[in-house]
Write a protein that holds these residues in place. Structure first.
Motif, short mmCIF file in Angstrom:
data_model
loop_
_atom_site.label_atom_id
_atom_site.label_comp_id
_atom_site.label_asym_id
_atom_site.label_seq_id
_atom_site.Cartn_x
_atom_site.Cartn_y
_atom_site.Cartn_z
N THR A 72 28.91 149.13 -22.51
CA THR A 72 29.97 148.60 -21.66
C THR A 72 29.74 147.13 -21.27
O THR A 72 30.60 146.53 -20.64
N ASN A 73 28.58 146.59 -21.61
CA ASN A 73 28.24 145.21 -21.26
C ASN A 73 28.32 145.00 -19.75
O ASN A 73 28.84 144.00 -19.26
N THR A 74 27.78 145.98 -19.03
CA THR A 74 27.77 145.90 -17.58
C THR A 74 26.35 145.61 -17.11
O THR A 74 25.55 145.05 -17.85
N GLU A 75 26.02 146.00 -15.90
CA GLU A 75 24.71 145.65 -15.38
C GLU A 75 23.61 146.20 -16.28
O GLU A 75 23.73 147.28 -16.85
N PRO A 76 22.54 145.45 -16.46
CA PRO A 76 21.52 145.84 -17.45
C PRO A 76 20.76 147.08 -17.05
O PRO A 76 20.69 147.45 -15.88
N TYR A 77 20.19 147.71 -18.07
CA TYR A 77 19.31 148.85 -17.85
C TYR A 77 18.15 148.43 -16.95
O TYR A 77 17.65 147.32 -17.05
N GLY A 78 17.73 149.33 -16.06
CA GLY A 78 16.70 148.99 -15.07
C GLY A 78 15.32 148.90 -15.65
O GLY A 78 14.48 149.79 -15.43
N GLY A 79 15.03 147.86 -16.38
CA GLY A 79 13.73 147.69 -17.00
C GLY A 79 13.87 147.62 -18.51
O GLY A 79 14.93 147.86 -19.07
N PRO A 80 12.79 147.30 -19.21
CA PRO A 80 12.85 147.21 -20.68
C PRO A 80 13.10 148.58 -21.31
O PRO A 80 12.61 149.60 -20.82
N TRP A 81 13.91 148.62 -22.35
CA TRP A 81 14.15 149.86 -23.09
C TRP A 81 12.89 150.22 -23.87
O TRP A 81 12.11 149.35 -24.24
N ARG A 82 12.71 151.50 -24.12
CA ARG A 82 11.47 151.93 -24.79
C ARG A 82 11.40 151.36 -26.21
O ARG A 82 12.43 151.15 -26.87
N ASP A 83 10.19 151.16 -26.68
CA ASP A 83 9.98 150.65 -28.02
C ASP A 83 9.27 151.65 -28.92
O ASP A 83 8.80 151.30 -30.01
N VAL A 84 9.18 152.91 -28.48
CA VAL A 84 8.58 153.98 -29.29
C VAL A 84 9.56 155.13 -29.38
O VAL A 84 10.20 155.51 -28.40
#
Length: 463
Positions: free
Chosen positions: A361-373
């Motif tokens: 939705t290009n709204t407020e960002p996810y609360g922290g970095p998205w997982r990389d595993v």
């Protein structure tokens, strides 16, 4: 969301449709104008995975937001009388139930494969499903089930599923209610025969044999292909598989046309995905994770297509590269529907997945970095993928594998015993242990897989 009414949601959930077998994922041979349209005008999740690369568990993960080690379905559910109408999800609260509680009408058309095959399904107001017999012919006579009522059908299954989907859309009980509709297609599953000749012949003439000269998978014993005669002529089988995809694409187009005819397409979120992937000659295999003993975790098994289309609701024309899986999709769909689980229920569910609706939705960002595993499991086999490094752990440690997909994209060489990789192997091993320790339900802990119920193909886990 636009207006006061919650968006309708149409989820196309196809069996065995691998990510690689889509034009929007780079396959130049597939003819799928409708899926291409959804992808071009919508959002493509480039790195979407199944948590368990086989039918029933992959579906259970999507509908529960939980992994196999939590919901207990570790392999495909067979069609013998003891399993057909058992409700394997009776201890779970499913996505359609949450949608029901929040004002949605829910419908399931086509394949289910989580028990209750000949009766109404948990969480669905309306069901018209293909029943318990797998694998099955794609053409001919077959019994479907409208709720508990057996109905004789003939012709192509994909067309019947589409007819039933459109019938539901035209005869909804309450047109003022938002609806959640699952259209479960089967045409990409074996047997690889019986698809419309007009489509199969196109691919024969096109000469699609891209994957049929690949080397054999060196890390397991291939299953006996005499059990699956439609796979022995691999070029023909690939043409049939592609024809099944094109037939499903036609079905998608018919449903889009019906939504548009009714004037509700602009109020509907469309999602296209699959329960897991498939090999069609890659690695010398024709099948999924259980095509080998012990089972494999090659990319073609674990990657699924995931396309969103809803220009009125979503930030369109994106290609996203985050690692996501079906437990994330569970949480994302609830988020898009504006549903917040009660805190106690959310804690009980303990979903490993997170909503990525902000990416859509290009709204407020996810609360922290998205997982990389990304983690996957199949019985006692556990996998972790970080960037292009993939660790696969087996009950017998001498079978463990480490793939470097930058150096070896075809997964023909294991670097598990290479000194240069020992640090990353140890880090990924710890991540696997921590991940499953945080989510596993003791009753379904596959470290004790010898004691699990024999409802499926559990032998595929072993060497």
């Amino acid at each position: 969301m636009k207006g006061n009414k919650k968006p309708n949601i149409v989820l196309f959930l196809t069996d065995d449709h691998a990510a690689w077998a889509n034009g929007c994922y780079g396959n130049p041979d597939i003819v799928t104008p409708n899926l291409d349209y959804l992808a071009g005008q919508g959002i493509v999740m480039q790195n979407a995975f199944t948590p368990t690369p086989v039918c029933s568990p992959g579906r259970a993960c999507l509908f529960t937001g939980r992994i196999s080690s939590q919901h207990g379905v570790h392999d495909f559910i067979g069609s013998d009388p003891d399993t057909v109408d058992k409700n394997w999800m009776q201890r779970e609260k499913l996505m359609p139930e949450l949608l029901q509680e929040n004002g949605y009408e829910t419908a399931l058309i086509g394949k289910w494969h989580l028990g209750q095959e000949c009766i109404g399904k948990q969480g669905f107001d309306y069901c018209y499903t293909i029943g318990p017999d797998f694998p099955i012919s794609h053409r001919g006579e077959r019994i479907h089930y409208r709720g508990n009522e057996p109905v004789q059908r003939s012709g192509y299954m994909s067309q019947n599923i589409t007819d039933d989907t459109i019938e539901y859309l035209r005869n909804r009980k309450d047109e003022n209610k938002s609806f959640f509709l699952v259209s479960g297609h089967y045409a990409t599953h074996s047997p690889f025969e019986g698809h419309p000749e007009r489509l199969v012949e196109y691919y024969r003439r096109k000469g699609v044999d891209t994957f049929l000269k690949h080397a054999n998978y060196p890390f397991g014993i291939q299953r006996n292909e005499s059990l699956y005669p439609s796979r022995t002529d691999r070029k023909e089988a690939l043409c049939q598989y592609y024809a099944g995809i094109s037939q499903i694409d036609e079905s998608v187009g018919r449903v889009l046309d019906e939504l548009e005819r009714q004037g509700i397409l602009e109020n509907t979120i469309i999602i296209y995905t699959a329960d897991h992937g498939l090999n069609c000659g890659q690695h010398g295999l024709f099948g999924k994770a259980n095509a080998t003993y012990p089972i494999n975790m090659v990319e073609e098994d674990i990657r699924v297509p995931l396309i969103f289309y809803a220009p009125n609701y979503l930030f369109s024309k994106q290609v996203r590269t985050e690692f996501v899986d079906h437990t994330d999709l569970f949480n994302t769909l609830l988020d898009l529907a504006g549903i917040e689980e009660m805190k106690s229920e959310k804690e009980k569910r303990n979903s490993p997945g997170k909503s990525y609706s902000c990416f859509l939705t290009n709204t407020e960002p996810y609360g922290g970095p998205w997982r990389d595993v990304q983690f996957c499991e199949y019985g006692p086999v556990k996998m972790a993928k970080w960037k292009n490094l993939k660790l696969v752990l087996y009950p017998h440690k001498d079978q463990n594998l480490l793939f470097d997909l930058d150096r070896d994209p075809d997964e023909t060489v294991s670097f598990y015993n290479d000194e240069r990789y020992q640090g990353v192997i140890e880090n990924l091993r710890i991540l696997i242990e921590r991940h499953y320790a945080a989510y596993v339900v003791d009753e379904f802990n596959t470290q004790n897989y010898e004691n699990l119920p024999r409802y499926n193909n559990i032998v595929a886990w072993k060497a």
